[in-house]
Design an enzyme around this catalytic site. Structure first.
Site, PDB file in Angstrom:
ATOM      1  CG  ASP A  44     -56.934 -49.236 -28.408  1.00 53.93           C
ATOM      2  OD1 ASP A  44     -57.021 -49.968 -27.413  1.00 53.93           O
ATOM      3  OD2 ASP A  44     -56.991 -47.997 -28.342  1.00 53.93           O
ATOM      4  CD  GLU A  67     -59.484 -54.874 -25.178  1.00 54.91           C
ATOM      5  OE1 GLU A  67     -60.458 -54.497 -24.512  1.00 54.91           O
ATOM      6  OE2 GLU A  67     -58.327 -54.475 -24.976  1.00 54.91           O
ATOM      7  CG  ASP A 120     -55.279 -54.961 -23.671  1.00 53.38           C
ATOM      8  OD1 ASP A 120     -55.472 -54.149 -24.595  1.00 53.38           O
ATOM      9  OD2 ASP A 120     -55.964 -54.968 -22.627  1.00 53.38           O
ATOM     10  CB  ILE A 122     -53.912 -49.512 -25.978  1.00 58.78           C
ATOM     11  CG1 ILE A 122     -52.918 -49.014 -27.028  1.00 58.78           C
ATOM     12  CG2 ILE A 122     -54.035 -48.475 -24.863  1.00 58.78           C
ATOM     13  CD1 ILE A 122     -53.194 -47.611 -27.529  1.00 58.78           C
ATOM     14  CG  ASP A 123     -54.312 -53.423 -19.838  1.00 59.57           C
ATOM     15  OD1 ASP A 123     -55.535 -53.227 -19.773  1.00 59.57           O
ATOM     16  OD2 ASP A 123     -53.643 -53.929 -18.930  1.00 59.57           O
ATOM     17  CB  THR A 125     -58.406 -47.629 -24.097  1.00 56.94           C
ATOM     18  OG1 THR A 125     -57.936 -48.862 -24.662  1.00 56.94           O
ATOM     19  CG2 THR A 125     -58.676 -46.653 -25.227  1.00 56.94           C
ATOM     20  CB  SER A 204     -58.661 -50.088 -11.562  1.00 56.49           C
ATOM     21  OG  SER A 204     -59.111 -49.372 -12.700  1.00 56.49           O
ATOM     22  CG  HIS A 209     -61.978 -51.201 -14.298  1.00 57.86           C
ATOM     23  ND1 HIS A 209     -60.928 -50.617 -14.961  1.00 57.86           N
ATOM     24  CD2 HIS A 209     -63.033 -51.172 -15.154  1.00 57.86           C
ATOM     25  CE1 HIS A 209     -61.333 -50.251 -16.178  1.00 57.86           C
ATOM     26  NE2 HIS A 209     -62.598 -50.575 -16.315  1.00 57.86           N
ATOM     27  CB  SER A 233     -52.769 -50.278 -18.052  1.00 61.82           C
ATOM     28  OG  SER A 233     -51.550 -49.827 -17.510  1.00 61.82           O
ATOM     29  CE  LYS A 236     -54.490 -51.770 -11.838  1.00 63.86           C
ATOM     30  NZ  LYS A 236     -54.782 -51.059 -13.119  1.00 63.86           N
ATOM     31  NE  ARG A 250     -59.502 -56.060 -13.371  1.00 69.54           N
ATOM     32  CZ  ARG A 250     -59.550 -54.909 -14.041  1.00 69.54           C
ATOM     33  NH1 ARG A 250     -58.729 -53.935 -13.683  1.00 69.54           N
ATOM     34  NH2 ARG A 250     -60.370 -54.727 -15.039  1.00 69.54           N
ATOM     35  CE1 TYR A 259     -65.616 -57.934 -17.271  1.00 68.57           C
ATOM     36  CE2 TYR A 259     -64.067 -58.177 -15.445  1.00 68.57           C
ATOM     37  CZ  TYR A 259     -64.328 -57.853 -16.766  1.00 68.57           C
ATOM     38  OH  TYR A 259     -63.295 -57.470 -17.587  1.00 68.57           O
ATOM     39  CG  ASP A 265     -57.695 -56.954 -19.422  1.00 74.75           C
ATOM     40  OD1 ASP A 265     -57.119 -56.176 -20.207  1.00 74.75           O
ATOM     41  OD2 ASP A 265     -58.920 -57.110 -19.402  1.00 74.75           O
TER      42      ASP A 265
END
Length: 319
Positions: A44, A67, A120, A122-123, A125, A204, A209, A233, A236, A250, A259, A265
């Site tokens: 990352d 991020e 990001d 690494i989306d 991780t 996800s 998530h 990640s 999708k 999502r 949230y 993302d």
């Protein structure tokens, strides 16, 4: 604007980062637990350092909203991790040292503005750690609109990974990561498919998530009977753009209704799907807000579709 330079720099930066992340992934990646208990790996930080270095060098006035924060690496117990990341990055940039690495990662701590990049490194991780799907996602946003999006997906497919990229008004394209310099880009269009028996949706892997119960119920109500494709990640988004899924849901987790999603993302994936002919909104049918904050405070959930069934999904949600 044509954004040709921005597109070229972004693609080369993500390709270089993908080579680094795959070098790390070939070994057992060491995960560092951040303050919010989410994992972060050496890859990352290395990915963010390389990409931020390239973007900052080419566009020094553009803020980068990424991020990772280099403060994680300044803790005394992280000295070994810092040295190891420098060693990885040195394979692509011989001039880097610990001071420069921290500086490059820190370029990603910019603020949302009229024109900025969001990254990001690494989306997904957890997917990366599991040797599964992940994406390196970079986007340029101008006046709240995504103008350039690049996603490097090294675990996508069986040919060394796939690169997705798009420029507003110029379409979405894919190329092999490992043979980028020797292959011709393929423009992708979402082809209309009226056979509901073949409809798939994606969500996800992590149940926290989203709201998998609600997502599956909505899918059934619009006629999708096949099980979801679960993966990590923004890959999708690539599935929808490539026509391998007609929907990506999502929805807010019922236990975390307050949230809100991070812009890094979704920004790159959004333009790739839209330029391929798809549609992206929140659950209320509003466009995703990349203008005001690194969190999408004014959006509730995310719906990504082939465009054809989007209105139907929103109507079912209202009912």
């Amino acid at each position: 604007m044509s954004y040709e330079k921005e597109e070229s720099i972004a693609i080369q930066a993500c390709l270089q980062a993908a080579k680094l992340t795959e070098r790390v992934r070939s070994k057992i990646p060491k995960a560092i637990e951040k303050i919010d208990n989410s994992p972060v790996t050496l890859a990352d930080f290395g990915s963010q350092a390389l990409i931020c270095y390239h973007i900052h060098s080419a566009f020094p006035d553009d803020p980068i909203v990424a991020e990772e924060n280099p403060k994680e690496l300044l803790k005394p117990e992280r000295a070994g991790d810092l040295k190891q990341i420098v060693d990885y990055v040195k394979e692509d940039n011989k001039d880097v040292d610990e001071k420069k690495l921290i500086e490059w990662i820190g370029y990603g701590n910019g603020r949302v503005s009229e024109r900025f990049w969001t990254l990001d490194p690494i989306d997904g991780t957890k997917g990366f750690i599991r040797q599964d799907q992940y994406a390196i996602a970079l986007a340029l946003i101008v006046d709240g609109d995504v103008k350039v999006g690049v996603m490097a997906c090294p675990a996508y497919g069986n040919d060394g990974g796939l690169l997705f990229y798009a420029v507003r008004g110029k379409g979405s394209y894919t190329q092999s990561i490992t043979s980028y310099d020797t292959t011709i880009p393929t423009r992708i269009h979402i082809v209309a498919n009226n056979d509901q028996n073949t409809f798939r949706f994606t969500e996800s892997v992590e149940s926290c998530h989203g709201d998998q119960t609600k997502q599956n119920e909505i899918a059934k109500r619009i006629g999708i009977q096949t099980p979801p494709i679960r993966m990590d990640s923004q890959v999708k988004y690539g599935l929808v753009a490539n026509g391998e899924a007609v929907l990506y849901f999502r929805f807010p987790n019922p236990h975390r209704q307050d949230y809100r999603e991070n812009i890094w993302d979704h920004a790159a994936g959004t333009i790739i799907v839209e330029e391929a002919g798809g549609k992206v909104t929140d659950m209320d049918g509003k466009p995703l807000n990349f203008r005001d904050n690194e969190k999408m405070l004014h959006n509730r959930g995310v719906i990504v579709s082939n465009g054809i069934i989007h209105d139907q999904v929103l109507e079912v949600l209202k009912s």
